[in-house]
Design a protein around this motif. Structure first.
Motif, mmCIF file in Angstrom:
data_model
loop_
_atom_site.group_PDB
_atom_site.id
_atom_site.type_symbol
_atom_site.label_atom_id
_atom_site.label_comp_id
_atom_site.label_asym_id
_atom_site.label_seq_id
_atom_site.Cartn_x
_atom_site.Cartn_y
_atom_site.Cartn_z
ATOM 1 N N ILE A 81 -50.330 -31.611 -23.765
ATOM 2 C CA ILE A 81 -48.874 -31.823 -24.474
ATOM 3 C C ILE A 81 -47.840 -30.735 -23.701
ATOM 4 C CG2 ILE A 81 -47.621 -31.597 -26.475
ATOM 5 C CD1 ILE A 81 -49.462 -33.767 -26.465
ATOM 6 N N ARG A 82 -46.613 -31.316 -23.249
ATOM 7 C CA ARG A 82 -45.686 -30.639 -22.838
ATOM 8 C C ARG A 82 -44.641 -30.226 -24.000
ATOM 9 N NH1 ARG A 82 -44.603 -30.282 -17.198
ATOM 10 N NH2 ARG A 82 -43.222 -28.796 -18.167
ATOM 11 N N PHE A 83 -44.995 -29.025 -24.730
ATOM 12 C CA PHE A 83 -44.170 -28.909 -25.715
ATOM 13 C C PHE A 83 -42.842 -28.393 -25.774
ATOM 14 C CE2 PHE A 83 -48.588 -28.097 -27.142
ATOM 15 C CZ PHE A 83 -48.844 -28.592 -28.227
ATOM 16 N N ASP A 84 -42.401 -28.078 -24.271
ATOM 17 C CA ASP A 84 -41.012 -27.793 -24.158
ATOM 18 C C ASP A 84 -40.064 -29.009 -24.091
ATOM 19 O OD1 ASP A 84 -42.365 -28.602 -21.845
ATOM 20 O OD2 ASP A 84 -41.321 -27.632 -20.387
ATOM 21 N N LEU A 85 -40.915 -30.287 -23.680
ATOM 22 C CA LEU A 85 -40.391 -31.385 -23.615
ATOM 23 C C LEU A 85 -40.097 -32.102 -25.025
ATOM 24 C CD1 LEU A 85 -38.915 -33.886 -22.406
ATOM 25 C CD2 LEU A 85 -41.349 -34.528 -21.554
ATOM 26 N N MET A 86 -41.470 -31.726 -25.588
ATOM 27 C CA MET A 86 -41.421 -32.325 -27.134
ATOM 28 C C MET A 86 -40.649 -31.831 -27.915
ATOM 29 S SD MET A 86 -45.081 -32.302 -29.237
ATOM 30 C CE MET A 86 -45.010 -32.364 -31.124
ATOM 31 N N GLU A 87 -40.126 -30.351 -27.821
ATOM 32 C CA GLU A 87 -39.080 -29.706 -28.462
ATOM 33 C C GLU A 87 -37.929 -30.599 -28.369
ATOM 34 O OE1 GLU A 87 -36.848 -25.796 -27.857
ATOM 35 O OE2 GLU A 87 -38.753 -25.413 -28.338
ATOM 36 N N LYS A 88 -37.366 -30.759 -27.066
ATOM 37 C CA LYS A 88 -36.193 -31.488 -26.936
ATOM 38 C C LYS A 88 -36.057 -32.790 -27.727
ATOM 39 C CE LYS A 88 -35.292 -29.737 -22.247
ATOM 40 N NZ LYS A 88 -34.846 -30.325 -20.983
ATOM 41 N N ARG A 89 -37.255 -33.451 -27.677
ATOM 42 C CA ARG A 89 -36.989 -34.919 -28.150
ATOM 43 C C ARG A 89 -37.091 -34.663 -29.647
ATOM 44 N NH1 ARG A 89 -42.133 -36.734 -24.517
ATOM 45 N NH2 ARG A 89 -40.920 -37.566 -22.575
ATOM 46 N N VAL A 90 -37.721 -33.871 -30.367
ATOM 47 C CA VAL A 90 -37.919 -33.505 -31.960
ATOM 48 C C VAL A 90 -36.311 -33.238 -32.216
ATOM 49 C CG1 VAL A 90 -38.767 -32.177 -33.790
ATOM 50 C CG2 VAL A 90 -40.221 -32.788 -32.018
ATOM 51 N N LYS A 91 -35.895 -32.294 -31.318
ATOM 52 C CA LYS A 91 -34.368 -31.950 -31.744
ATOM 53 C C LYS A 91 -33.327 -33.078 -31.871
ATOM 54 C CE LYS A 91 -34.474 -27.074 -30.426
ATOM 55 N NZ LYS A 91 -34.302 -26.012 -29.548
ATOM 56 N N LEU A 92 -33.608 -34.090 -30.884
ATOM 57 C CA LEU A 92 -32.813 -35.388 -30.742
ATOM 58 C C LEU A 92 -32.909 -35.963 -31.961
ATOM 59 C CD1 LEU A 92 -31.026 -37.396 -29.351
ATOM 60 C CD2 LEU A 92 -33.342 -38.505 -28.510
ATOM 61 N N VAL A 93 -33.991 -36.345 -32.519
ATOM 62 C CA VAL A 93 -34.394 -36.913 -33.946
ATOM 63 C C VAL A 93 -33.647 -36.151 -35.017
ATOM 64 C CG1 VAL A 93 -36.206 -37.662 -35.538
ATOM 65 C CG2 VAL A 93 -36.633 -37.648 -33.201
ATOM 66 N N TYR A 94 -33.543 -34.813 -34.860
ATOM 67 C CA TYR A 94 -33.191 -33.839 -35.740
ATOM 68 C C TYR A 94 -31.643 -34.220 -36.014
ATOM 69 C CZ TYR A 94 -30.732 -29.713 -37.900
ATOM 70 O OH TYR A 94 -30.058 -28.858 -38.553
ATOM 71 N N TYR A 95 -30.847 -33.999 -34.894
ATOM 72 C CA TYR A 95 -29.504 -34.204 -34.702
ATOM 73 C C TYR A 95 -29.108 -35.667 -35.296
ATOM 74 C CZ TYR A 95 -29.000 -30.034 -32.060
ATOM 75 O OH TYR A 95 -28.825 -28.766 -31.771
ATOM 76 N N THR A 96 -29.861 -36.702 -34.809
ATOM 77 C CA THR A 96 -29.529 -38.048 -35.329
ATOM 78 C C THR A 96 -29.785 -38.200 -36.745
ATOM 79 O OG1 THR A 96 -30.437 -38.848 -33.045
ATOM 80 C CG2 THR A 96 -30.352 -40.402 -34.941
ATOM 81 N N TRP A 154 -29.512 -35.919 -39.050
ATOM 82 C CA TRP A 154 -28.462 -35.344 -39.520
ATOM 83 C C TRP A 154 -27.291 -36.157 -39.899
ATOM 84 C CZ3 TRP A 154 -28.294 -29.633 -41.109
ATOM 85 C CH2 TRP A 154 -27.310 -29.427 -41.597
ATOM 86 N N GLU A 155 -26.916 -36.866 -38.679
ATOM 87 C CA GLU A 155 -25.856 -37.773 -38.972
ATOM 88 C C GLU A 155 -26.129 -38.694 -40.043
ATOM 89 O OE1 GLU A 155 -22.051 -39.378 -38.194
ATOM 90 O OE2 GLU A 155 -22.735 -37.265 -37.319
ATOM 91 N N MET A 156 -27.318 -39.336 -39.827
ATOM 92 C CA MET A 156 -27.412 -40.476 -40.685
ATOM 93 C C MET A 156 -27.670 -39.960 -42.233
ATOM 94 S SD MET A 156 -27.899 -43.431 -38.850
ATOM 95 C CE MET A 156 -26.520 -42.704 -38.107
ATOM 96 N N ALA A 157 -28.050 -38.708 -42.444
ATOM 97 C CA ALA A 157 -27.696 -38.335 -43.757
ATOM 98 C C ALA A 157 -26.673 -37.857 -44.260
ATOM 99 C CB ALA A 157 -29.138 -37.178 -43.714
#
Length: 514
Positions: free
Chosen positions: A477-492, A494-497
C-alpha cells in the motif's frame, strides 16, 4: 459615520470568517495521517481476520473491530441502539442428486456438478434437450430468438460468440462483463420458462461437494441447474453432438440450432441453513439539518481463506476503503468536539457481502435505516491504496472518480472545485461511462444508492496484479497517496454535510440493472 464604517468593515468580516473556517477545515484534514491509516489497515488486513469472507468468523471479527473503533471515536449506534445491521445469508447442503440419460447415470464431480444455490428440490423427466447456444439474449446478439423453452431442459455453453476477432455482444476484442457471469445466463433462461439448465464447461471445475455456495435471498427457484463437463456431455447427447458443442465453445463460434431426443431424469434434494452477516454503521449527529444525511461507505469483506494456509488479505480491496472510513470518522468527530460539527448527520457505514454481489449495500437500500430521499450523497471508497500500473498521468497524485455526473448536475462542479481548492489531484473519469466494458459503475456499493436515486461518487485506484489474489497485502500500500485520496473524500464530505441545500436530483434516473 459609525454606520458607514461598519458597512465598510462587513466584507472584511465575512472574508475573515471564511478564512478562519477554511483554516479549521484544513486543520482537521491534517488529522488524517498515513501512519494512522497504516496502523488500522495492519489490523483489518491481518491474518487474524482470515480474509473477512462474508458470513465467516473472520468477517465477524472485522465487524467487531470496526464497531469498537466507532465506539471509541464517539459515534452513536447507526441502527437504533446497535452498530450493526444484520441480514440473512443462506447455504445449502446436498442430500441427494440424480442426472441420467437413457438409463446411464452420470457421476457428480466427474460428469457434472450440481449448482445448489440455483436449484431447488425437484424430480423431473425430459424427453428432449434443447441447445440454446451461449444463453445470451442481448440487443446486439440473441441466442434465444424463436426458441420456446417453457418446461424444457436447455443446454448452454460457456463463452461468447466472435466474428473476425470481435465479440458480437460487446463489439470489441473483450467479452461482455455482464454475460460473463453464468448466473445472468441462468436467470435469462429461467425468465423464458426453462425447467432445467445444463451449463457446459470445457474444463471440470471442482470435485463433488455436498455443501453449496452462499446466497442472500430465499431460493424461489423451481428448476434444476447442472454444470456439465465434457465426459457428462457425451453421455447426455452422444459423442458427435458433444464434439460439435465443444468445438463451438472452444472457437467462440456462432452456434447452430439443435435439439436431441433423449430421456433425461433429473432430481435434487437439499437442506437449507440460514446464516447471517452484517453492515456496521456509526452516526455523527448534525445540527440544524439533522433530518438529512451524508453517507461515507466502503466494504469490509473480502475473499477469505482457501484451506488452512492461503489467506486473501484484501489490503487494497477493500481494507483501504474500510480504514479510510474509520479515519474519516475520527477527523469529523474531532471537528465536532472542537465545535465544528456538521449541519447534516454523517453516517459512516462499512458493508459486507460486496464480493458476493453487493449484498450488504443491496440489503441496506431495501431496508434503509435513514430515508434515502433525505440522503444527500453517498461517497463510496473501494480500493484507494495502490497505483494502477497502466495509469498514464501523475501516478502519485490521481484517483479515478466514477458516478459524479449521473444523478445531479451539481455534484461534479462541487467535486472539481473542492479538488482545485484543497488538493489539485488528477481526477480521472475514464471509467465513468456506464457502458464502459469494465462496468465499474455497477461493481461497488454506491450502485445501490444510485439505483434508489441518491447521488454518488465512487473513489477507486484501478486494478493491479494483486487484485483478488492472496498477495494483496499491507506492505504494498502507498500510504502517502492513500492519505491524499482520503483527504479528498474528507473535503468533499465536509461540503456535502454543510451546504445550504441538498444536491438537486435533476438528471433522470436511467441506471440499467447489474
Amino acid at each position: 459615520m459609525r454606520l458607514i464604517l461598519l458597512l465598510l468593515l462587513l466584507p472584511f468580516c465575512f472574508s475573515s470568517n471564511a478564512q478562519v473556517k477554511e483554516k479549521k477545515i484544513r486543520k482537521f484534514a491534517k488529522t488524517i495521517k498515513a501512519e494512522e491509516l497504516r496502523d488500522k489497515l495492519s489490523i483489518i488486513a491481518s491474518a487474524e481476520m482470515e480474509g473477512r469472507a462474508t458470513a465467516t468468523e473472520g468477517q465477524r471479527k472485522a465487524a467487531a473491530y470496526i464497531e469498537a473503533q466507532f465506539r471509541s471515536i464517539g459515534l452513536l449506534p447507526g441502527n437504533g441502539d446497535s452498530y450493526q445491521q444484520i441480514y440473512p445469508v443462506y447455504q445449502d447442503s446436498l442430500l441427494s442428486v440424480l442426472l441420467s440419460a437413457d438409463g446411464k447415470v452420470l457421476e457428480q464431480g466427474v460428469d457434472y456438478m450440481v449448482n445448489l444455490a440455483a436449484s431447488w428440490n425437484a424430480e423431473k423427466t425430459f424427453n428432449e434437450i434443447v441447445f440454446a447456444g451461449y444463453g445470451i439474449s442481448d440487443s446486439a446478439y440473441d441466442d434465444l430468438e424463436g426458441l420456446d423453452l417453457r418446461g424444457k431442459m436447455v443446454l448452454i455453453m460457456e463463452g461468447e460468440p466472435k466474428r473476425e476477432g470481435k465479440y458480437l455482444v460487446s463489439g470489441t476484442d473483450r467479452p461482455s462483463p455482464r454475460w460473463f457471469n453464468p448466473n445472468v445466463r441462468i436467470s435469462n433462461l429461467r425468465q423464458r420458462g426453462a425447467a432445467a439448465i445444463l451449463y457446459y464447461q470445457r474444463v471440470p471445475r471442482g470435485a463433488a461437494n455436498n455443501r453449496g455456495g452462499l446466497y442472500n435471498k430465499p431460493n424461489q427457484n423451481s428448476g434444476l441447474v447442472y454444470m456439465i463437463y465434457p465426459a457428462g456431455l457425451k453421455k447426455l447427447v452422444g459423442d458427435e453432438a458433444a464434439a460439435r458443442v465443444h468445438a463451438m465453445a472452444t472457437n467462440n463460434s456462432i452456434p447452430s440450432k439443435e435439439a436431441w431426443k433423449h430421456e433425461v431424469k433429473a432430481s435434487l434434494s437439499k437442506a437449507v441453513k440460514r446464516l447471517q452477516s452484517s453492515n456496521v454503521l456509526g452516526l455523527l449527529p448534525g445540527s440544524d439539518k439533522s433530518d438529512e444525511y451524508v453517507f461515507i461507505t466502503a466494504h469490509y469483506d473480502h475473499l477469505g481463506k482457501r484451506g488452512d494456509s492461503v489467506i486473501y488479505y484484501g489490503a487494497d480491496d477493500d481494507g483501504s476503503g474500510t480504514t479510510s472510513v474509520i479515519e474519516l470518522a475520527e477527523a469529523f468527530a474531532c471537528a465536532a468536539k472542537k465545535g465544528y460539527g456538521s449541519r447534516r448527520n454523517i453516517v459512516f457505514m462499512t458493508v459486507s457481502g460486496e464480493e458476493m454481489g453487493l449484498w450488504g449495500s443491496e440489503y441496506y437500500s431495501e431496508h434503509p435505516v435513514y430515508p434515502l430521499e433525505k440522503t444527500n450523497v453517498d461517497l463510496n471508497i473501494d480500493m484507494v491504496g495502490r497505483i494502477d500500473p497502466k495509469y498514464q498521468g501523475d501516478s502519485l497524485n490521481y484517483v479515478y472518480v466514477i458516478g459524479d455526473d449521473k444523478l445531479s448536475s451539481q455534484l461534479r462542479p462541487v467535486t472539481d472545485s473542492i479538488n482545485r481548492k484543497y488538493l489539485g489531484m488528477e481526477l480521472d473519469r475514464r471509467f465513468n461511462d456506464i457502458t464502459d466494458p469494465n462496468r465499474y459503475y455497477y461493481r461497488s456499493d454506491h450502485y445501490h444508492f444510485a439505483r434508489k436515486g441518491v447521488p454518488v461518487i465512487f473513489y477507486f485506484n484501478g486494478t493491479h496484479a494483486d487484485y483478488h489474489r492472496p498477495t494483496d497485502t499491507v506492505d504494498k500500500i502507498r500510504f502517502d497517496l492513500m492519505e491524499k485520496r482520503v483527504k479528498l473524500v474528507y473535503y468533499t464530505a465536509w461540503e456535502m454535510a454543510n451546504a445550504g441545500a441538498m444536491l438537486k436530483r435533476d438528471i433522470p434516473l436511467n441506471i440499467p440493472p447489474r
